[in-house]
Design a protein around this motif. Structure first.
Motif, PDB file in Angstrom:
ATOM      1  N   UNK A  77       1.368  -7.197 -25.008  1.00  0.00           N
ATOM      2  CA  UNK A  77       2.828  -7.310 -25.043  1.00  0.00           C
ATOM      3  C   UNK A  77       3.300  -8.049 -26.288  1.00  0.00           C
ATOM      4  N   UNK A  78       2.508  -8.992 -26.771  1.00  0.00           N
ATOM      5  CA  UNK A  78       2.886  -9.734 -27.978  1.00  0.00           C
ATOM      6  C   UNK A  78       2.922  -8.828 -29.208  1.00  0.00           C
ATOM      7  N   UNK A  79       2.169  -7.745 -29.166  1.00  0.00           N
ATOM      8  CA  UNK A  79       2.069  -6.851 -30.316  1.00  0.00           C
ATOM      9  C   UNK A  79       3.147  -5.770 -30.331  1.00  0.00           C
ATOM     10  N   UNK A  80       3.937  -5.670 -29.252  1.00  0.00           N
ATOM     11  CA  UNK A  80       4.961  -4.618 -29.177  1.00  0.00           C
ATOM     12  C   UNK A  80       6.299  -5.166 -28.672  1.00  0.00           C
ATOM     13  N   UNK A  81       6.577  -6.405 -29.007  1.00  0.00           N
ATOM     14  CA  UNK A  81       7.828  -7.030 -28.602  1.00  0.00           C
ATOM     15  C   UNK A  81       8.984  -6.672 -29.519  1.00  0.00           C
ATOM     16  N   UNK A  82      10.059  -7.436 -29.427  1.00  0.00           N
ATOM     17  CA  UNK A  82      11.272  -7.146 -30.196  1.00  0.00           C
ATOM     18  C   UNK A  82      11.017  -7.187 -31.697  1.00  0.00           C
ATOM     19  N   UNK A  83      10.161  -8.123 -32.138  1.00  0.00           N
ATOM     20  CA  UNK A  83       9.869  -8.217 -33.582  1.00  0.00           C
ATOM     21  C   UNK A  83       9.192  -6.958 -34.089  1.00  0.00           C
ATOM     22  N   UNK A  84       8.315  -6.377 -33.264  1.00  0.00           N
ATOM     23  CA  UNK A  84       7.636  -5.138 -33.664  1.00  0.00           C
ATOM     24  C   UNK A  84       8.637  -4.006 -33.847  1.00  0.00           C
ATOM     25  N   UNK A  85       9.542  -3.837 -32.891  1.00  0.00           N
ATOM     26  CA  UNK A  85      10.484  -2.719 -32.961  1.00  0.00           C
ATOM     27  C   UNK A  85      11.495  -2.905 -34.091  1.00  0.00           C
ATOM     28  N   UNK A  86      11.875  -4.154 -34.351  1.00  0.00           N
ATOM     29  CA  UNK A  86      12.759  -4.425 -35.484  1.00  0.00           C
ATOM     30  C   UNK A  86      12.080  -4.038 -36.791  1.00  0.00           C
ATOM     31  N   UNK A  87      10.783  -4.314 -36.874  1.00  0.00           N
ATOM     32  CA  UNK A  87      10.007  -3.927 -38.056  1.00  0.00           C
ATOM     33  C   UNK A  87       9.854  -2.412 -38.147  1.00  0.00           C
ATOM     34  N   UNK A  88       9.489  -1.765 -37.046  1.00  0.00           N
ATOM     35  CA  UNK A  88       9.191  -0.335 -37.081  1.00  0.00           C
ATOM     36  C   UNK A  88      10.432   0.502 -37.380  1.00  0.00           C
ATOM     37  N   UNK A  89      11.598   0.001 -37.048  1.00  0.00           N
ATOM     38  CA  UNK A  89      12.814   0.760 -37.336  1.00  0.00           C
ATOM     39  C   UNK A  89      13.020   0.974 -38.832  1.00  0.00           C
ATOM     40  N   UNK A  90      12.333   0.219 -39.650  1.00  0.00           N
ATOM     41  CA  UNK A  90      12.413   0.391 -41.100  1.00  0.00           C
ATOM     42  C   UNK A  90      11.418   1.442 -41.607  1.00  0.00           C
ATOM     43  N   UNK A  91      10.601   1.970 -40.711  1.00  0.00           N
ATOM     44  CA  UNK A  91       9.510   2.867 -41.099  1.00  0.00           C
ATOM     45  C   UNK A  91       9.967   4.140 -41.808  1.00  0.00           C
ATOM     46  N   UNK A  92      10.939   4.895 -41.266  1.00  0.00           N
ATOM     47  CA  UNK A  92      11.318   6.149 -41.950  1.00  0.00           C
ATOM     48  C   UNK A  92      11.755   5.924 -43.396  1.00  0.00           C
ATOM     49  N   UNK A  93      12.570   4.894 -43.623  1.00  0.00           N
ATOM     50  CA  UNK A  93      13.056   4.627 -44.986  1.00  0.00           C
ATOM     51  C   UNK A  93      11.905   4.247 -45.919  1.00  0.00           C
ATOM     52  N   UNK A  94      11.004   3.376 -45.431  1.00  0.00           N
ATOM     53  CA  UNK A  94       9.885   2.938 -46.271  1.00  0.00           C
ATOM     54  C   UNK A  94       8.928   4.091 -46.562  1.00  0.00           C
ATOM     55  N   UNK A  95       8.654   4.909 -45.562  1.00  0.00           N
ATOM     56  CA  UNK A  95       7.734   6.034 -45.747  1.00  0.00           C
ATOM     57  C   UNK A  95       8.323   7.053 -46.721  1.00  0.00           C
ATOM     58  N   UNK A  96       9.606   7.335 -46.578  1.00  0.00           N
ATOM     59  CA  UNK A  96      10.264   8.303 -47.466  1.00  0.00           C
ATOM     60  C   UNK A  96      10.239   7.806 -48.900  1.00  0.00           C
ATOM     61  N   UNK A  97      10.377   6.506 -49.079  1.00  0.00           N
ATOM     62  CA  UNK A  97      10.334   5.934 -50.421  1.00  0.00           C
ATOM     63  C   UNK A  97       8.981   6.186 -51.071  1.00  0.00           C
TER      64      UNK A  97
END
Length: 284
Positions: A106-126
């Motif tokens: 649960x510590x690995x998929x908490x709110x901090x994880x999802x806040x980070x992952x939401x940046x994934x599409x933009x970073x990957x596209x870059x």
């Protein structure tokens, strides 16, 4: 019976993940690699500026491989993007998948994880839009072509073995794809299920590792049926690292069961009844 040939392939989005990691401090690409390979990959390590998003993939929850689970979950997330990788296609399905995964704490998929992952599409596209990545992708294609030649016989053996496993255990998996990445740590192996498509992803070709990851898919539903029996006998299993227990006793047992199954599969003596097989392991 000879089954259709199996080939090593690449998925550009996964290639972009490791290219982004490489340029943001990923230092596991050189392990057990030859000097020429290491030099070739290192040549690309400063192709683009480091990205904060990829730097944050490194965590402290897994001592052996600090990029677990975020590197693997980026791979999973890539299957939930639009075709141009610019936005989410099925974020709700991704959320459900991650939150139901038995091998993530649960510590690995908490709110901090999802806040980070939401940046994934933009970073990957870059990364994917970079001409330096396009150049790297061609080098990677040539490397994969060499791997297909080198491991042709083993690939055929895996195809035959996996088809027997599918027949024996009535697996819904109909297709398999082996994705190798020359940057990814050779000790890191992940699998992804996309409908009836099984995708194996690793940094190197190793027949036992491919079979192992496939058998996780076979063993997991059987372990789920016997979950309470497993939890009622909370012992430590031989040679199972502590990190597996962080996600629960059932997760540790599944890893133990799959390791035993893999040994049997490599000797072409898979059990007929996995439920009986599990019971025998519990009694040992």
């Amino acid at each position: 019976m000879r089954h259709p040939d199996l080939h090593i392939t690449q998925i550009p989005a996964i290639s972009a993940i490791y290219f982004g990691l490489l340029n943001s401090g990923y230092d596991f690409y050189h392990l057990e690699r030859g000097e020429q390979h290491t030099a070739s990959v290192h040549h690309f390590s400063t192709a683009i500026k480091p990205l904060s998003f990829f730097r944050q993939a490194r965590q402290n929850t897994c001592e052996a491989y600090p990029y677990w689970p975020r590197a693997a979950l980026m791979e999973t997330a890539a299957f939930h993007l639009t075709s141009d990788c610019a936005d989410w296609n099925s974020r709700d399905a991704l959320y459900k998948h991650v939150m139901n995964a038995g091998n993530i704490s649960d510590d690995e998929r908490g709110a901090a994880f999802w806040s980070w992952l939401d940046q994934f599409p933009e970073a990957l596209k870059q990364v994917m839009d970079s001409p330096h990545f396009v150049h790297y992708l061609q080098w990677e294609r040539d490397w994969i072509a060499e791997q297909n030649i080198r491991y042709a016989n083993e690939l055929q053996q895996i195809a035959d073995l996996l088809h027997r496993s599918v027949d024996k255990y009535h697996s819904p998996v109909k297709n398999m794809q082996i994705v190798l990445n020359p940057i990814k740590c050779v000790y890191s192996a992940d699998y992804h299920l996309v409908d009836d498509h099984f995708v194996f992803s690793s940094g190197r070709f190793r027949m036992a590792s491919i079979v192992h990851e496939f058998l996780h898919h076979v063993a997991h539903p059987v372990v789920a049926v016997h979950r309470q029996e497993i939890l009622s006998n909370p012992i430590e299993y031989p040679e199972i690292e502590r990190s597996y227990y962080a996600a629960g006793q059932a997760n540790a047992f599944e890893e133990y069961m799959v390791r035993q199954l893999t040994q049997d599969a490599m000797k072409d003596c898979l059990p007929n009844d996995l439920h009986h097989y599990l019971q025998l392991l519990l009694k040992q």
